[in-house]
Design an enzyme around this catalytic site. Structure first.
Site, PDB file in Angstrom:
ATOM      1  N   TYR A   1     -24.190 150.339  35.528  1.00 52.02           N
ATOM      2  CA  TYR A   1     -24.853 149.235  36.231  1.00 52.02           C
ATOM      3  C   TYR A   1     -24.006 147.972  36.143  1.00 52.02           C
ATOM      4  O   TYR A   1     -23.759 147.291  37.149  1.00 52.02           O
ATOM      5  CB  TYR A   1     -26.228 148.991  35.598  1.00 52.02           C
ATOM      6  CG  TYR A   1     -26.940 147.755  36.081  1.00 52.02           C
ATOM      7  CD1 TYR A   1     -27.712 147.770  37.233  1.00 52.02           C
ATOM      8  CD2 TYR A   1     -26.871 146.560  35.355  1.00 52.02           C
ATOM      9  CE1 TYR A   1     -28.392 146.632  37.666  1.00 52.02           C
ATOM     10  CE2 TYR A   1     -27.542 145.420  35.780  1.00 52.02           C
ATOM     11  CZ  TYR A   1     -28.296 145.461  36.932  1.00 52.02           C
ATOM     12  OH  TYR A   1     -28.952 144.336  37.358  1.00 52.02           O
TER      13      TYR A   1
ATOM     14  N   SER B   1     -25.605 140.258  38.877  1.00 51.46           N
ATOM     15  CA  SER B   1     -26.342 140.176  37.613  1.00 51.46           C
ATOM     16  C   SER B   1     -25.459 139.467  36.594  1.00 51.46           C
ATOM     17  O   SER B   1     -24.224 139.452  36.732  1.00 51.46           O
ATOM     18  CB  SER B   1     -26.671 141.590  37.113  1.00 51.46           C
ATOM     19  OG  SER B   1     -27.079 141.577  35.762  1.00 51.46           O
TER      20      SER B   1
END
Length: 255
Positions: A158, A145
Site C-alpha cells: 500500500y 497517503s
C-alpha cells in the site's frame, strides 16, 4: 480582488470511490460548491443514495457501477455521460489496503493492491489528461497517503503504491502543464473511513496515532474535502505537482 474563487459552478467532476469515506466527502463538497458529479463505485445501492444526495444539493449526479480495475469500461461510460462537456476535475480516490507484514505478502495481494491503487489511477489519469488536453484545462487530484511519504508499520505494498502516486503526480504535472492541466495529490493521515474503521476501535492503536499527531486528534472528513475543493478551484490554479498533506502534522515526525 484578493480572495480567489473557490466555487466550482458549471464544472464536471469525476470521483472514483465516490460513495464512502474520503471520496464521498469530496463528491458532496464539490456538489455544494456548484459542480455536477460523476460517481464511480462498485455498490449500486450506495451509488443510488449518493445520487439522491447530490441532486438534493441542486446538482446533477451520474453513476457508474464498476470496479476501478475495469478502467476501459469506465472510460466508455464517462464518454457517454459527458457528451461534449469537458472533464474539469478528476479525482483518483478509490483504493485498498491489505495490512500484511512484508514477509507475508502474497503475489495475489501484491497484484490486487497495485492494480487498484496504482495501475487504475494511471490509466484513468491518462484518459482524463487526453480529454483535458483537448479543452486546454483541467484538474487531476490523486489521493495518496502519508504512507507514500514516510514509513508505516504494516502495509508495505500500500505504501509503495501511494508513494508511486506522489511521483506520478509530479511527472504528469510536468508533462501536462503546457496544456494548463494541474495535477496535484492529497496525502491524508487517519480519517474515519472503511479502511480505518476497525483500527480506530482499538484504543491503544488510536493513542499511538495521537502521539504522532501534533493536533492530537483524528481528522474530520470535511478537512480533506476542503483541500480537494481548493485544488479543484481557481484558487489552486498556480499549484501543480504538489502533494498537500492533510495530516494534523504527522509528517513532521514520521511513524
Amino acid at each position: 480582488m484578493y480572495l480567489p474563487d473557490f466555487r466550482l459552478d458549471h464544472k464536471l467532476a469525476v470521483v472514483t470511490g465516490g460513495t464512502k469515506g474520503i471520496g464521498k466527502a469530496i463528491a458532496l463538497a464539490y456538489a455544494e460548491s456548484g459542480a455536477d458529479v460523476i460517481l464511480i463505485a462498485r455498490n449500486e445501492k450506495q451509488l443510488k443514495k449518493m445520487k439522491e444526495t447530490v441532486e438534493s444539493l441542486g446538482q446533477q449526479a451520474y453513476t457508474i457501477c464498476k470496479d476501478i480495475q475495469q478502467y476501459d469500461a469506465i472510460k466508455e461510460e464517462v464518454e457517454e455521460i459527458r457528451g461534449d462537456r469537458a472533464i474539469d476535475i478528476w479525482v483518483n480516490n478509490a483504493g485498498m489496503n491489505i495490512r500484511s507484514e512484508a514477509e507475508n505478502v502474497s503475489e495475489e495481494e501484491w497484484d490486487q493492491i497495485v492494480s487498484t491503487n496504482m495501475k487504475s489511477a494511471f490509466f484513468l489519469s491518462q484518459y482524463a489528461g487526453r480529454v483535458m488536453k483537448q479543452h486546454r484545462q483541467g484538474k487531476i487530484i490523486n489521493i495518496s497517503s502519508v504512507g507514500g511519504h514516510t514509513a508505516l508499520r504494516t502495509g508495505v505494498v500500500y505504501a509503495m503504491t501511494k508513494s508511486a502516486l506522489i511521483q506520478m503526480t509530479k511527472n504528469l504535472a510536468l508533462e501536462w502543464g503546457k496544456y494548463q492541466i494541474n495535477v496535484n495529490a492529497i496525502g491524508p493521515w487517519y480519517f474515519p473511513t472503511s479502511l480505518t474503521e476497525q483500527l480506530l476501535q482499538d484504543e491503544d492503536y488510536v493513542q499511538s496515532i495521537l502521539e504522532r499527531t501534533p493536533l492530537n486528534r483524528i481528522g474530520k472528513l470535511e478537512e480533506v474535502s476542503g483541500a480537494a475543493v481548493f485544488l479543484a478551484s481557481d484558487a489552486g490554479n498556480y499549484m501543480t505537482g504538489q502533494t498537500l498533506f492533510v495530516d494534523g502534522g504527522m509528517t513532521i515526525y514520521g511513524f
